[in-house]
Design an enzyme around this catalytic site. Sequence first.
Site, short mmCIF file in Angstrom:
data_model
loop_
_atom_site.label_atom_id
_atom_site.label_comp_id
_atom_site.label_asym_id
_atom_site.label_seq_id
_atom_site.Cartn_x
_atom_site.Cartn_y
_atom_site.Cartn_z
N ASP A 36 37.98 41.65 41.26
CA ASP A 36 39.07 42.09 40.38
C ASP A 36 38.52 42.49 39.01
OD1 ASP A 36 38.45 39.39 40.57
OD2 ASP A 36 40.43 38.65 40.07
N ASP A 86 36.04 49.90 50.24
CA ASP A 86 37.00 50.97 50.50
C ASP A 86 37.79 51.26 49.23
OD1 ASP A 86 38.63 52.79 51.74
OD2 ASP A 86 39.69 51.35 53.01
N ASP A 103 37.19 54.42 46.06
CA ASP A 103 38.22 55.40 45.67
C ASP A 103 38.42 55.36 44.16
OD1 ASP A 103 38.76 56.33 48.26
OD2 ASP A 103 40.91 56.46 47.83
N TYR A 108 38.81 44.71 58.54
CA TYR A 108 39.11 45.93 59.31
C TYR A 108 38.71 45.78 60.78
CZ TYR A 108 39.80 48.32 54.80
OH TYR A 108 40.25 48.70 53.57
N LYS A 122 34.47 37.60 45.89
CA LYS A 122 35.73 36.92 45.52
C LYS A 122 35.60 35.46 45.97
CE LYS A 122 40.05 37.00 44.09
NZ LYS A 122 40.42 37.22 42.67
#
Length: 368
Positions: free
Chosen positions: A228, A252, A256, A146, A196
């Site tokens: 994942d 992020d 959610d 980001y 990851k």
Amino acid sequence: MKNYKVAVLAGDGIGPEITQEAIKVLKLVEERNDVSFELMPALFGACAYFETGDAFPLETKEICDSADAILKGPIGLSHEESKNIPVDKQPERGALLPMRRRYNTYANFRPVSLPKALAHFSPLKPEIIGDGIDLVIVRELVGGLYFGEKETGVNEKGLRYVRETLEYDEGQIRQILVQAFKLAQTRKKVLHNIHKSNVLKSSVLWNEILEEVATDYQDVKVINILVDAAATLLCLKPTQFDVMVMENMFGDILSDQGGGILGSLGLMPSACIGDEKAYYEPSHGSAPDIAGKNMANPYSMIGSVAMMLENSFDMADEAKNVWAAMQGVFADGYSTADLSKSDSGVKMIGTEEFGDKVVEKLRDMPKV
Ligand code: NAD
């Protein structure tokens, strides 16, 4: 009496509605305690862009600079409406990321919590929720994809291309991991490291630093999980998690999902903490689909006030009262539309009524 300055950025969409309820609670906290809050409203987000041409105007920066803490509502527009603002001036790129960078609020704490008594709010089966969900996502907030350099153009084949870079230095990684380890020490002493490293070199460095930092926190057990797999386990067995730490974009997305397993993003407050400054905001966006309808759940915003009381103003006991007041409203069988499915027996109330009920409950609680 202690006096604190609070910058209030109501934001866009449902932001002003839920901020209004949070302010009601803050005013009552002021009445009940030897404290005063100087509230300093300021424009931030799409509303600021349309008024001033800048989503994070200078006046707002000055107000935030002078504040002891910042209370921020969600910002942003619907997909279609966003097209009315140039890409680089849109609320996230034009306001949110610059604010995070300006105050170096690198540690984002996102509690994902649902007591057993409220298991009916969740789409998960009661046997999965067990004694309740109670975990915290610790998200790195000022690095990674980001914040990396971005480039767009036309390549030598004549095709439009985009390049975005994911960059972390060891200092950035270390500082967020230290926060996560410290939090784990105050809880169950288990830290799930979400990474990851089978694909991303940034995760390889992240994990190297984690091993170094872990030597200072040997009482904390580290469990490494690929991001994942973590997404699946968050649905299948959320109770195994207590503190989860991860880089910016993973956090992020997974947070959610955290809102999803609780039953609504409206249950997701957050604290964004830097060494010098902190701001508090719901984890969710401006929910343009329900804006202006008195339907939004203000729990996330009032919960952000509770986090502000605890983290910025050393008022942990009163913060607990605020949480308890909100749980009390749920326990009486009330909630906003997001958590009131037709056959659930929950009595549906509006945003304002929810705020009023929280205020009633808090008023009845013994003063600290
Ligand atoms: P969103 O989080 O606004 O909404 C997703 C869904 O959750 C919607 O159905 C919405 O109605 C519901 N929801 C969210 N908060 C709720 C609440 N308090 N009570 C009840 N229901 C709630 O996500 P989106 O629709 O993808 O994004 C809308 C805008 O918000 C976009 O412009 C996006 O960029 C922005 N956004 C801002 C922030 C921020 O300010 N930190 C964070 C995420 C998204």
